[in-house]
Design an enzyme around this catalytic site. Structure first.
Site, PDB file in Angstrom:
ATOM      1  N   ASN A 197       0.872  -1.178   0.000  1.00 27.67           N
ATOM      2  CA  ASN A 197       0.000   0.000   0.000  1.00 27.67           C
ATOM      3  C   ASN A 197       0.905   1.224   0.000  1.00 27.67           C
ATOM      4  O   ASN A 197       1.549   1.519   1.007  1.00 27.67           O
ATOM      5  CB  ASN A 197      -0.891  -0.060   1.257  1.00 27.67           C
ATOM      6  N   TRP A 198       0.932   1.917  -1.120  1.00 25.98           N
ATOM      7  CA  TRP A 198       1.845   3.057  -1.249  1.00 25.98           C
ATOM      8  C   TRP A 198       1.259   4.347  -0.670  1.00 25.98           C
ATOM      9  O   TRP A 198       1.910   5.402  -0.713  1.00 25.98           O
ATOM     10  CB  TRP A 198       2.275   3.241  -2.722  1.00 25.98           C
ATOM     11  N   LYS A 199       0.026   4.277  -0.177  1.00 25.48           N
ATOM     12  CA  LYS A 199      -0.589   5.440   0.489  1.00 25.48           C
ATOM     13  C   LYS A 199      -0.386   6.698  -0.371  1.00 25.48           C
ATOM     14  O   LYS A 199      -0.349   6.607  -1.589  1.00 25.48           O
ATOM     15  CB  LYS A 199      -0.027   5.587   1.916  1.00 25.48           C
ATOM     16  N   HIS A 249      -9.431   1.018   4.908  1.00 29.82           N
ATOM     17  CA  HIS A 249      -8.161   1.178   5.627  1.00 29.82           C
ATOM     18  C   HIS A 249      -8.376   2.076   6.851  1.00 29.82           C
ATOM     19  O   HIS A 249      -9.157   3.027   6.795  1.00 29.82           O
ATOM     20  CB  HIS A 249      -7.102   1.782   4.692  1.00 29.82           C
ATOM     21  N   GLU A 279      -6.719   4.409   8.046  1.00 25.71           N
ATOM     22  CA  GLU A 279      -6.484   5.841   7.805  1.00 25.71           C
ATOM     23  C   GLU A 279      -7.710   6.496   7.185  1.00 25.71           C
ATOM     24  O   GLU A 279      -8.016   7.658   7.452  1.00 25.71           O
ATOM     25  CB  GLU A 279      -5.230   6.021   6.930  1.00 25.71           C
ATOM     26  N   GLU A 318      -5.200  -5.232  10.359  1.00 26.62           N
ATOM     27  CA  GLU A 318      -4.176  -4.219  10.622  1.00 26.62           C
ATOM     28  C   GLU A 318      -4.472  -3.547  11.961  1.00 26.62           C
ATOM     29  O   GLU A 318      -5.282  -2.616  12.022  1.00 26.62           O
ATOM     30  CB  GLU A 318      -4.197  -3.153   9.510  1.00 26.62           C
ATOM     31  N   GLY A 363       2.725   1.934  10.916  1.00 21.60           N
ATOM     32  CA  GLY A 363       3.689   3.032  10.826  1.00 21.60           C
ATOM     33  C   GLY A 363       4.380   3.364  12.133  1.00 21.60           C
ATOM     34  O   GLY A 363       5.023   4.404  12.252  1.00 21.60           O
ATOM     35  N   SER A 409       3.670  -2.457  10.249  1.00 27.70           N
ATOM     36  CA  SER A 409       5.122  -2.531  10.435  1.00 27.70           C
ATOM     37  C   SER A 409       5.727  -3.869   9.988  1.00 27.70           C
ATOM     38  O   SER A 409       6.635  -4.389  10.638  1.00 27.70           O
ATOM     39  CB  SER A 409       5.492  -2.215  11.886  1.00 27.70           C
ATOM     40  N   GLY A 414       3.022  -1.228   4.271  1.00 23.40           N
ATOM     41  CA  GLY A 414       3.043   0.199   3.979  1.00 23.40           C
ATOM     42  C   GLY A 414       4.465   0.664   3.707  1.00 23.40           C
ATOM     43  O   GLY A 414       5.013   0.457   2.626  1.00 23.40           O
ATOM     44  N   GLY A 415       5.093   1.269   4.720  1.00 17.69           N
ATOM     45  CA  GLY A 415       6.405   1.893   4.566  1.00 17.69           C
ATOM     46  C   GLY A 415       7.442   1.053   3.837  1.00 17.69           C
ATOM     47  O   GLY A 415       8.129   1.544   2.936  1.00 17.69           O
TER      48      GLY A 415
HETATM   49  P1  13P Z   1       3.198   0.176   7.723  1.00 22.94           P
HETATM   50  O1  13P Z   1       3.706  -1.091   7.074  1.00 22.94           O
HETATM   51  O2  13P Z   1       3.917   1.402   7.283  1.00 22.94           O
HETATM   52  O3  13P Z   1       3.077   0.024   9.201  1.00 22.94           O
HETATM   53  O4  13P Z   1       1.690   0.378   7.172  1.00 22.94           O
HETATM   54  C1  13P Z   1       0.813  -0.672   7.218  1.00 22.94           C
HETATM   55  C2  13P Z   1      -0.396  -0.321   6.437  1.00 22.94           C
HETATM   56  O5  13P Z   1      -1.148   0.564   6.812  1.00 22.94           O
HETATM   57  C3  13P Z   1      -0.646  -1.034   5.182  1.00 22.94           C
HETATM   58  O6  13P Z   1      -1.920  -0.774   4.704  1.00 22.94           O
END
Ligand code: 13P
Length: 253
Positions: free
Chosen positions: A11-13, A97, A99, A169, A175, A215, A236-237
């Site tokens: 997920n590149w957000k 998600h 967020e 999640e 994050g 993470s 994510g990251g």
């Molecule tokens: P991180 O891997 O940066 O913690 O993010 C997880 C995420 O929200 C994937 O959708």
């Protein structure tokens, strides 16, 4: 279970311009273009979907979106529909998600409409659920997940849910560098699978893929994936760099 093919999704957000996203996608293909034993997906921003699809369409890496709106078309300024995503090359769409729930007013009801729209358009929803730190500390983790899953899938029947993927999640692990332990994640994944069984039957609960997100890094993926009910990861990251994402994809198995 052996029948479940792992899925590692990135997920590149809201990161990367169109050209940065395309460049990362091309690098990723160089690293993982020959991987055949798991499914892979990247979800760039809407505006990069078409360019990224052109870069990955002849590779084993599939395209995903990060959100959609549930109507097919209409006067909904700024929104993008499931058929539009499908026509841009998407196979998957992340829905609900944390967020989006936290910052953009997403609710279990809107998530439910979006999951239905995705399935109707032939997209595979990656349906995100998870508790906050406060909810975990209050001992509400399982009841929150029960509610999110029941409401998110309300009105759907098992015959429609073959394309569905669930991503657990925990909000406190996103994050933050705090990953759920393998056992904490496994406990919740097992619970989610039992919810699917109670609501939709044994066959779907055996076949549905449940991803862990929060993470995930090259050094913790293998032990998470060793858990019997963890079928993949939503990253994510660590998915933003082709190098670290490819290390996650190529975890020792
Ligand atoms: P991180 O891997 O940066 O913690 O993010 C997880 C995420 O929200 C994937 O959708």
């Amino acid at each position: 279970m052996d029948q479940r093919r792992p899925l590692i999704a990135g997920n590149w957000k809201m990161y990367k311009t169109q050209s940065e996203a395309t460049e990362t996608a091309k690098q990723l293909i160089r690293y993982v273009g020959a991987v055949t034993d798991i499914d892979m997906m990247i979800a760039p921003t809407f505006i990069a979907l078409t360019a990224v699809f052109a870069a990955i369409k002849n590779s084993p890496v599939a395209l995903g979106a990060q959100n959609l709106y549930w109507e097919d078309e209409g006067a909904y300024t700024g929104e993008i529909s499931a058929p539009m995503l499908k026509s841009a090359g998407c196979q998957y769409c992340i829905i609900g998600h944390s967020e989006r729930r936290q910052y953009f007013g997403e609710t279990d009801e809107t998530v439910n409409k979006k999951i239905k729209a995705a399935i109707k358009a032939g997209l595979q929803p990656v349906f995100c659920v998870g508790e906050t730190e406060k909810e975990r500390e209050a001992g509400q983790t399982l009841s929150i997940l029960d509610k999110q899953i029941k409401k998110g899938l309300e009105g759907l029947v098992s015959e429609q849910l073959d394309p569905l993927i669930i991503a657990y999640e925990p909000v406190w692990a996103i994050g933050t560098g705090k990953t759920a332990t393998d056992d904490q994640a496994q406990e919740v994944h097992r619970f989610i699978r039992s919810l699917v069984k109670n609501n939709f039957g044994q066959a779907l609960s055996d076949s549905i893929r449940i991803l862990y997100g929060g993470s995930v890094k090259p050094d913790n993926i293998a032990s998470l994936m060793a858990m019997p009910d963890i079928d993949g990861a939503l990253v994510g990251g660590a998915s933003l760099s082709a190098e670290s994402f490819s290390q996650i994809i190529k975890f020792k198995r």
